[in-house]
Design an enzyme around this catalytic site. Structure first.
Site, PDB file in Angstrom:
ATOM      1  N   CYS A   2       0.860  -1.182   0.000  1.00 18.96           N
ATOM      2  CA  CYS A   2       0.000   0.000   0.000  1.00 18.96           C
ATOM      3  C   CYS A   2       0.898   1.235   0.000  1.00 18.96           C
ATOM      4  CB  CYS A   2      -0.918   0.117   1.203  1.00 18.96           C
ATOM      5  SG  CYS A   2      -2.072  -1.228   1.372  1.00 18.96           S
ATOM      6  N   ARG A  27       3.250   0.118  -5.315  1.00 19.34           N
ATOM      7  CA  ARG A  27       3.140  -0.520  -4.006  1.00 19.34           C
ATOM      8  C   ARG A  27       1.837  -1.305  -3.837  1.00 19.34           C
ATOM      9  NH1 ARG A  27       6.728   1.453  -0.330  1.00 19.34           N
ATOM     10  NH2 ARG A  27       5.373   0.772   1.353  1.00 19.34           N
ATOM     11  N   TRP A  74      -2.925  -2.441  -1.577  1.00 22.48           N
ATOM     12  CA  TRP A  74      -2.638  -3.856  -1.836  1.00 22.48           C
ATOM     13  C   TRP A  74      -3.352  -4.597  -0.711  1.00 22.48           C
ATOM     14  CZ3 TRP A  74      -0.046  -7.994   0.560  1.00 22.48           C
ATOM     15  CH2 TRP A  74       0.238  -9.076  -0.274  1.00 22.48           C
ATOM     16  N   ASN A 100      -0.917   1.783   5.838  1.00 17.77           N
ATOM     17  CA  ASN A 100      -0.113   0.759   5.173  1.00 17.77           C
ATOM     18  C   ASN A 100       0.387  -0.194   6.246  1.00 17.77           C
ATOM     19  OD1 ASN A 100       1.795  -0.664   3.631  1.00 17.77           O
ATOM     20  ND2 ASN A 100       3.352   0.888   3.953  1.00 17.77           N
ATOM     21  N   GLY A 101       0.182  -1.501   6.066  1.00 14.36           N
ATOM     22  CA  GLY A 101       0.642  -2.453   7.078  1.00 14.36           C
ATOM     23  C   GLY A 101      -0.530  -3.191   7.685  1.00 14.36           C
ATOM     24  N   GLU A 463      16.395 -16.951 -10.846  1.00 17.75           N
ATOM     25  CA  GLU A 463      15.978 -15.568 -11.090  1.00 17.75           C
ATOM     26  C   GLU A 463      15.264 -15.440 -12.445  1.00 17.75           C
ATOM     27  OE1 GLU A 463      15.551 -13.052  -9.406  1.00 17.75           O
ATOM     28  OE2 GLU A 463      15.588 -11.348 -10.747  1.00 17.75           O
ATOM     29  N   LYS A 467      11.435 -14.125 -12.900  1.00 27.06           N
ATOM     30  CA  LYS A 467      11.046 -12.988 -13.754  1.00 27.06           C
ATOM     31  C   LYS A 467       9.898 -13.395 -14.662  1.00 27.06           C
ATOM     32  CE  LYS A 467      12.427 -10.408 -12.040  1.00 27.06           C
ATOM     33  NZ  LYS A 467      13.277 -10.258 -10.914  1.00 27.06           N
ATOM     34  N   GLU A 470       6.526 -13.906 -12.632  1.00 31.01           N
ATOM     35  CA  GLU A 470       5.841 -12.769 -12.012  1.00 31.01           C
ATOM     36  C   GLU A 470       5.252 -11.799 -13.013  1.00 31.01           C
ATOM     37  OE1 GLU A 470       8.156 -10.337  -9.310  1.00 31.01           O
ATOM     38  OE2 GLU A 470       9.935 -10.502 -10.532  1.00 31.01           O
ATOM     39  N   HIS A 486      17.318 -36.401 -10.628  1.00 32.06           N
ATOM     40  CA  HIS A 486      16.738 -36.920  -9.382  1.00 32.06           C
ATOM     41  C   HIS A 486      15.228 -36.694  -9.319  1.00 32.06           C
ATOM     42  CE1 HIS A 486      20.694 -37.867  -7.934  1.00 32.06           C
ATOM     43  NE2 HIS A 486      21.085 -36.644  -8.282  1.00 32.06           N
ATOM     44  N   LYS A 585       5.506  -3.756  -5.137  1.00 34.46           N
ATOM     45  CA  LYS A 585       6.956  -3.581  -5.186  1.00 34.46           C
ATOM     46  C   LYS A 585       7.607  -3.828  -3.823  1.00 34.46           C
ATOM     47  CE  LYS A 585      10.823  -2.273  -7.140  1.00 34.46           C
ATOM     48  NZ  LYS A 585      11.401  -3.284  -8.046  1.00 34.46           N
TER      49      LYS A 585
HETATM   50  O1  M6R Z   1      12.906  -4.695  -1.600  1.00 31.53           O
HETATM   51  P1  M6R Z   1      13.408  -6.108  -1.518  1.00 31.53           P
HETATM   52  O2  M6R Z   1      14.630  -6.344  -2.302  1.00 31.53           O
HETATM   53  O3  M6R Z   1      13.570  -6.552  -0.081  1.00 31.53           O
HETATM   54  O4  M6R Z   1      12.262  -7.002  -2.131  1.00 31.53           O
HETATM   55  C1  M6R Z   1      12.331  -8.396  -2.090  1.00 31.53           C
HETATM   56  C2  M6R Z   1      11.311  -9.041  -2.996  1.00 31.53           C
HETATM   57  O5  M6R Z   1      10.016  -8.674  -2.608  1.00 31.53           O
HETATM   58  C3  M6R Z   1      11.532  -8.672  -4.454  1.00 31.53           C
HETATM   59  O6  M6R Z   1      12.814  -9.002  -4.886  1.00 31.53           O
HETATM   60  C4  M6R Z   1      10.497  -9.381  -5.348  1.00 31.53           C
HETATM   61  O7  M6R Z   1      10.737 -10.756  -5.338  1.00 31.53           O
HETATM   62  C5  M6R Z   1      10.540  -8.819  -6.769  1.00 31.53           C
HETATM   63  N1  M6R Z   1       9.208  -8.684  -7.252  1.00 31.53           N
HETATM   64  C6  M6R Z   1      11.285  -9.670  -7.719  1.00 31.53           C
HETATM   65  O8  M6R Z   1      11.248  -9.187  -9.017  1.00 31.53           O
END
Ligand code: M6R
Length: 590
Positions: A2, A27, A74, A100-101, A463, A467, A470, A486, A585
């Site tokens: 949020c 956010r 969010w 937020n939270g 990674e 990508k 997501e 395995h 984010k």
């Molecule tokens: O701000 P941070 O690096 O702590 O965030 C960690 C993850 O939330 C962040 O890397 C998330 O996995 C991204 N969406 C990846 O692209």
């Protein structure tokens, strides 16, 4: 998650709030809302969906008022809907809150208020804050807020306004991020710096347990007991342009293409001051992080163990916090986080600190909670990253981790030469963008992908898969190639694209054997290897080349085509690349 924002000043509040919300939309984007104080009354507008829905619903309405708050959501408590959208108010609509939270004890508070006859209009935890403030109000908003925060448990930040005191905004921080922006005759509150960048570069980050009391003339800071606290003003070096798209279709694409520059900036940033931390002084190193930052930590482990010879464990922050990891004196915890606000990482590192470990934060956001709460900080100089999918912050995290790992070695100068070459090599990969677009065209309709790598490129396989998942919502798995036999090899058939990272490093031959195993089960190999590697080219249905480099630096290169591949597929599928569904984010909830 949020985003919250507050404004009080000489200008009209509404355009400031809407602009700031757009910059905070990364956010969360389930719903949005604003509250402006107009003629001593609260004017509220809320909409389900993105900020543009809210803007649309405000078109043609003349809302004049110089104080207000805004929110982009969010969802945590209560489904995404107009009813649950912020701001939330008390029954008489005299107090409005954006939050937020999570207020963890909201059920208990809600029941208590309901027994007193209070009627709730939403399913959110936030609404209890508005009712409590109204109940505690005796003519001074700050006093009412201070009384209220004593009743709340959890991690949160909120901002409140009241029609009884137009011109005043009070903000509270306990666990979730909140900053104050200082302007001329106007002041701001926001969850993150880019929200207020067009208006001021003077920023004061709040600490947990602090309250800010804003009027157009000034801002006062207090602890939860009401004692004034002393704050330092931070001058932000980012400009507004760097937080905009700059001609690219999406922020993510712009951020991918910024990598040569920001890797260079991060090298210069690291070299510009003596490193306080000597990894050799610790008996053990724990890296805690989430998501992409966790993957950077996995690569960091290989580097530190190779160059420093200290054992390293990499742990998901969400697992660390509730596990029984023996951590204490003599240990160094490296907390990696782009935002510096990820709740799991933040709470885990403070837990480690309480138990006697030293904490080194690696963050992108100067002044973030992790930056302020750690014993030492290293920065990535990536600038603001708006796309939800982390890209440039990952390669800059790798850059700094590498520099940290080599910084006390005898052959430091020699190793440094290698990384100084990286910006140029990444540039070269980016010049091959058209080829990656072609590959994306061919594979955009596939439902599953596998990503394979070994050794330093195993985290890059993870990674690459993250990508793709997501932003394109395609199922993808990253796997260490040697583990395939395995179990997961059973998944391979002629409908399975297998992105195989096989550069000329110590496991190259092993990777080639794993690729053979895939081929003999009719898997479709998309090879990512050295541009002059004719052997891999022959084995691959499609091939993406990266330049030759020192073996240990390959992860900073091989990830770049994988970022682009995910981007191009999501773009071809017409998806919302910068704001993928269900994500935010910065994850400030556990
Ligand atoms: O701000 P941070 O690096 O702590 O965030 C960690 C993850 O939330 C962040 O890397 C998330 O996995 C991204 N969406 C990846 O692209």
């Amino acid at each position: 998650m949020c985003g919250i924002v507050g404004y009080t000043g000489k200008g009209e509040a509404l355009p400031v709030l809407l602009g700031a919300l757009e910059r905070l939309e990364y956010r969360g984007y389930d719903s949005a809302g604003v509250c402006v104080i107009e003629n001593k009354k609260l004017f509220l507008e809320k909409k389900k969906g993105k900020i543009r829905e809210l803007v649309r619903s405000l078109l043609g309405k003349k809302i004049l008022g110089k104080t207000g708050i805004g929110h982009t959501r969010w969802a945590t408590h209560g489904e995404p809907s107009e009813r649950n959208a912020h701001p939330h108010t008390d029954e008489r609509e005299e107090f409005a809150v954006v939050h937020n939270g999570i207020v963890e004890n909201f059920l208990q508070l809600r029941e208590e208020l309901q027994k007193e006859g209070v009627k709730f209009k939403s399913d959110t935890d936030t609404e209890v804050i508005a009712h409590l403030i109204a109940k505690n109000y005796e003519g001074d908003l700050l006093e009412a807020v201070l009384k209220t925060v004593k009743r709340l448990r959890g991690a949160f930040a909120f901002a409140v306004v009241t029609s009884k005191e137009p011109g005043r905004v009070v903000g509270v921080k306990e666990g979730s991020p909140l900053i104050v922006g200082l302007g001329e005759g106007e002041n701001f509150l926001a969850s993150d710096i880019p929200a207020i960048l067009p208006y001021t570069k003077k920023v004061v980050p709040l600490n947990d347990g602090e309250v800010a009391d804003l009027t157009p003339e000034g801002v006062s800071f207090y602890d939860f007991e009401g004692n004034p606290t002393k704050k330092e003003v931070m001058l932000v070096s980012w400009d507004v342009v760097s937080a905009q798209k700059g001609g690219f279709k999406h922020f993510m694409l712009k951020e991918i293409y910024e990598q040569p520059k920001v890797i260079g900036d991060s090298i210069r940033g690291f070299l510009s001051k003596e490193t306080e931390v000597d990894l050799r002084n610790y008996r053990r190193i724990l890296i805690i992080a989430c998501g992409t930052s966790y993957h950077a930590g996995l690569v960091g482990k290989y580097w530190i163990e190779r160059f420093v010879r200290v054992p390293v464990e990499v742990i998901y922050a969400s697992e660390f916090r509730y596990g029984d990891y023996p951590v204490g004196e003599g240990d160094l915890v490296i907390a990696i986080s782009q935002s510096g606000e990820t709740a799991d990482t933040k709470f885990s590192s403070s837990m480690a600190k309480e138990r006697g470990a030293k904490v080194l934060a690696l963050v992108n956001v100067v002044g973030s909670s992790l930056d302020r709460e750690s014993d030492f900080t290293l920065y990535t100089h990536a600038g603001p990253e708006v796309g939800v999918a982390a890209t440039k912050t990952f390669t800059t995290q790798l850059t700094v981790l590498y520099l940290l790992a080599i910084s006390h070695l005898k052959d430091y100068e020699e190793l440094l030469k290698g990384i100084l070459e990286v910006p140029r090599l990444v540039e070269k990969i980016l010049n091959n963008g058209e080829k990656i677009k072609e590959v994306a065209q061919k594979y955009q309709k596939f439902k599953n992908f596998l990503y394979l790598g070994r050794y330093l490129n195993y985290p890059i396989a993870l990674e690459g898969a993250l990508k793709l998942k997501e932003i394109s919502y395609i199922h993808a798995e990253g796997y260490p190639a040697g583990e395939m036999k395995h179990g997961p090899i059973a998944l391979i058939d002629d409908k399975m694209p297998v992105v195989s990272i096989a550069v000329k490093d110590r496991v190259y031959e092993k990777m080639l054997s794993n690729i053979e195993e895939v081929l003999s089960r009719k898997g479709i190999v998309i090879g990512v290897g050295n541009e002059d590697d004719e052997v891999l080219k022959k084995k691959s249905k499609d091939f993406i080349g990266v330049p030759r480099a020192r073996e240990e630096l390959y992860p900073i290169l091989t990830v770049v085509p994988l970022q682009l591949l995910a981007y191009e597929i999501a773009n071809l599928l017409g998806l919302d690349v910068d704001q993928p569904r269900n994500l935010a984010k910065t994850v400030t909830v556990e």
